[in-house]
Each structure stands twice: as C-alpha cells, then as structure tokens.
Design a protein around this motif. Structure first.
Motif, PDB file in Angstrom:
ATOM      1  N   LEU A  31      -3.086 -17.391  14.832  1.00 32.16           N
ATOM      2  CA  LEU A  31      -4.299 -16.748  14.332  1.00 32.16           C
ATOM      3  C   LEU A  31      -5.059 -16.174  15.514  1.00 32.16           C
ATOM      4  N   GLU A  32      -5.269 -14.889  15.502  1.00 34.74           N
ATOM      5  CA  GLU A  32      -5.934 -14.272  16.650  1.00 34.74           C
ATOM      6  C   GLU A  32      -7.294 -13.723  16.258  1.00 34.74           C
ATOM      7  N   MET A  33      -7.935 -14.339  15.279  1.00 33.43           N
ATOM      8  CA  MET A  33      -9.141 -13.727  14.757  1.00 33.43           C
ATOM      9  C   MET A  33     -10.410 -14.182  15.465  1.00 33.43           C
ATOM     10  N   GLY A  34     -10.405 -15.361  16.007  1.00 34.69           N
ATOM     11  CA  GLY A  34     -11.643 -15.879  16.579  1.00 34.69           C
ATOM     12  C   GLY A  34     -11.695 -15.697  18.078  1.00 34.69           C
ATOM     13  N   ALA A  35     -12.558 -16.477  18.699  1.00 32.63           N
ATOM     14  CA  ALA A  35     -12.712 -16.391  20.141  1.00 32.63           C
ATOM     15  C   ALA A  35     -11.457 -16.924  20.836  1.00 32.63           C
ATOM     16  N   GLN A  36     -10.820 -17.890  20.212  1.00 31.15           N
ATOM     17  CA  GLN A  36      -9.647 -18.515  20.794  1.00 31.15           C
ATOM     18  C   GLN A  36      -8.453 -18.370  19.881  1.00 31.15           C
ATOM     19  N   ARG A  37      -7.288 -18.310  20.453  1.00 23.52           N
ATOM     20  CA  ARG A  37      -6.091 -18.270  19.619  1.00 23.52           C
ATOM     21  C   ARG A  37      -5.841 -19.659  19.029  1.00 23.52           C
ATOM     22  N   ARG A  38      -5.608 -19.670  17.740  1.00 26.32           N
ATOM     23  CA  ARG A  38      -5.350 -20.934  17.084  1.00 26.32           C
ATOM     24  C   ARG A  38      -4.027 -20.879  16.350  1.00 26.32           C
ATOM     25  N   TYR A  39      -3.582 -22.027  15.926  1.00 27.52           N
ATOM     26  CA  TYR A  39      -2.313 -22.100  15.214  1.00 27.52           C
ATOM     27  C   TYR A  39      -2.512 -22.767  13.879  1.00 27.52           C
ATOM     28  N   ASP A  40      -1.701 -22.340  12.939  1.00 24.99           N
ATOM     29  CA  ASP A  40      -1.832 -22.807  11.567  1.00 24.99           C
ATOM     30  C   ASP A  40      -0.475 -23.324  11.097  1.00 24.99           C
ATOM     31  N   CYS A  84       6.379 -20.147  15.627  1.00 24.84           N
ATOM     32  CA  CYS A  84       5.808 -18.964  14.964  1.00 24.84           C
ATOM     33  C   CYS A  84       6.901 -17.934  14.690  1.00 24.84           C
ATOM     34  N   ASP A  85       7.778 -17.738  15.671  1.00 29.14           N
ATOM     35  CA  ASP A  85       8.909 -16.818  15.475  1.00 29.14           C
ATOM     36  C   ASP A  85       9.742 -17.221  14.275  1.00 29.14           C
ATOM     37  N   GLN A  86       9.866 -18.512  14.065  1.00 30.40           N
ATOM     38  CA  GLN A  86      10.693 -19.013  12.981  1.00 30.40           C
ATOM     39  C   GLN A  86       9.941 -19.041  11.650  1.00 30.40           C
ATOM     40  N   GLY A  87       8.696 -18.645  11.692  1.00 32.45           N
ATOM     41  CA  GLY A  87       7.906 -18.652  10.463  1.00 32.45           C
ATOM     42  C   GLY A  87       7.477 -20.040  10.027  1.00 32.45           C
ATOM     43  N   MET A  88       7.554 -20.999  10.939  1.00 33.68           N
ATOM     44  CA  MET A  88       7.160 -22.360  10.572  1.00 33.68           C
ATOM     45  C   MET A  88       5.698 -22.614  10.891  1.00 33.68           C
ATOM     46  N   ALA A  89       5.092 -21.699  11.597  1.00 32.66           N
ATOM     47  CA  ALA A  89       3.674 -21.788  11.929  1.00 32.66           C
ATOM     48  C   ALA A  89       3.158 -20.362  12.061  1.00 32.66           C
ATOM     49  N   THR A  90       1.843 -20.219  12.051  1.00 36.76           N
ATOM     50  CA  THR A  90       1.254 -18.896  12.167  1.00 36.76           C
ATOM     51  C   THR A  90       0.253 -18.891  13.302  1.00 36.76           C
TER      52      THR A  90
END
Ligand SMILES: [Zn+2]
Ligand SMILES: [Zn+2]
Length: 143
Positions: free
Chosen positions: A66-75, A58-64
């Motif tokens: 997502l903190e919008m739902g009940a659980q943290r997810r990755y994109d 995520c730091d490298q901008g290769m993934a994001t």
C-alpha cells in the motif's frame, strides 16, 4: 533494488513466519513494524530480509503493498476491500468491498482512456482519535 531474485517461488520458513505475522496483524504494518514482530521468532533476521521477502510475497499475490500514506505498508488481506484512513493517527482500517457502493467510473469515450484499476480511500477520524478529547476535534489539514 535490482538484485537478481529467483523467479521460482519457494515458501521458506522465514517467508511463512513473515506472512503469518502480516496476516495476523490488522493494522497494515510497515516493514519496520513487521520486523519487530518477526524478530521475536527469528532473532537474527535483518530488516533487508523482511523487505525482500515482502516483495516476493507481493509478487506472488499473497500480500499487497500500500503506497497511499506517508509510509509504505503491507496488507495480508488479499480479497477485495477498501481502506479508511484516520487523518490524525494515520491508521488504516479495512472496509469490505460490499460496504462501498459500486464505483463505476464513466469516462467520456473520446478520452480513449482505459481504466485498469481504481484506488479508493475513505478519510476521517478513527474512534480513539474522535474520543480522545472532550468535544469534536477540528483539525485543518491541507487537502
Ligand atoms: Zn486515529
Ligand atoms: Zn486492508
């Protein structure tokens, strides 16, 4: 977490496998879900290692993150896009940025607020949740 992590980025094999699993998933997985997938290739990997590598990616901008739902997810999709969330099963679906009209937000200049980023999420019911029962499903959800 405040461990010292090296600033210099190295694409390790672990990282590659994690990123690959993330990019192949269309469901915006949680770290836990990725852990289940990655474990098939690296049986001895720990959940903590998955978290740390996801942070780096995520730091490298290769993934994001997502903190919008009940659980943290990755994109793993890093190009601009929006999300539609199902209110029943909490699945997240990608919406191409072009499918959303421009979200230019006009604030009164006297507010003196500079917008750096707009979060936008569509909510509703996904196809399986809509089709699961006969008749439309109504569910009251507090806002
Ligand atoms: Zn659903
Ligand atoms: Zn997405």
């Amino acid at each position: 977490m405040n461990e010292t992590k090296p600033r210099r980025f190295r694409m390790t094999r672990q990282r590659e496998i994690i990123l690959d699993a993330l990019m192949r998933s269309e469901s915006h997985p949680t770290a836990d879900e990725l852990y289940q997938v990655v474990r098939e290739q690296i049986p001895r990997i720990s959940l903590g290692t998955i978290y740390r590598n996801l942070e780096v990616l995520c730091d490298q901008g290769m993934a994001t993150k997502l903190e919008m739902g009940a659980q943290r997810r990755y994109d793993g999709t890093t190009h601009e896009h929006y999300h539609a969330r199902c209110l029943i099963c909490d699945s997240l679906f990608d919406i191409p940025a072009g499918g959303v009209p421009s979200l230019a937000v006009q604030l009164p200049p006297e507010m003196g607020f500079e917008i750096t980023n707009v979060k936008f999420e569509v909510r509703g019911l996904c196809r399986p949740c809509r089709g699961g029962n006969a008749g439309p499903r109504t569910r009251q959800k507090p806002s």
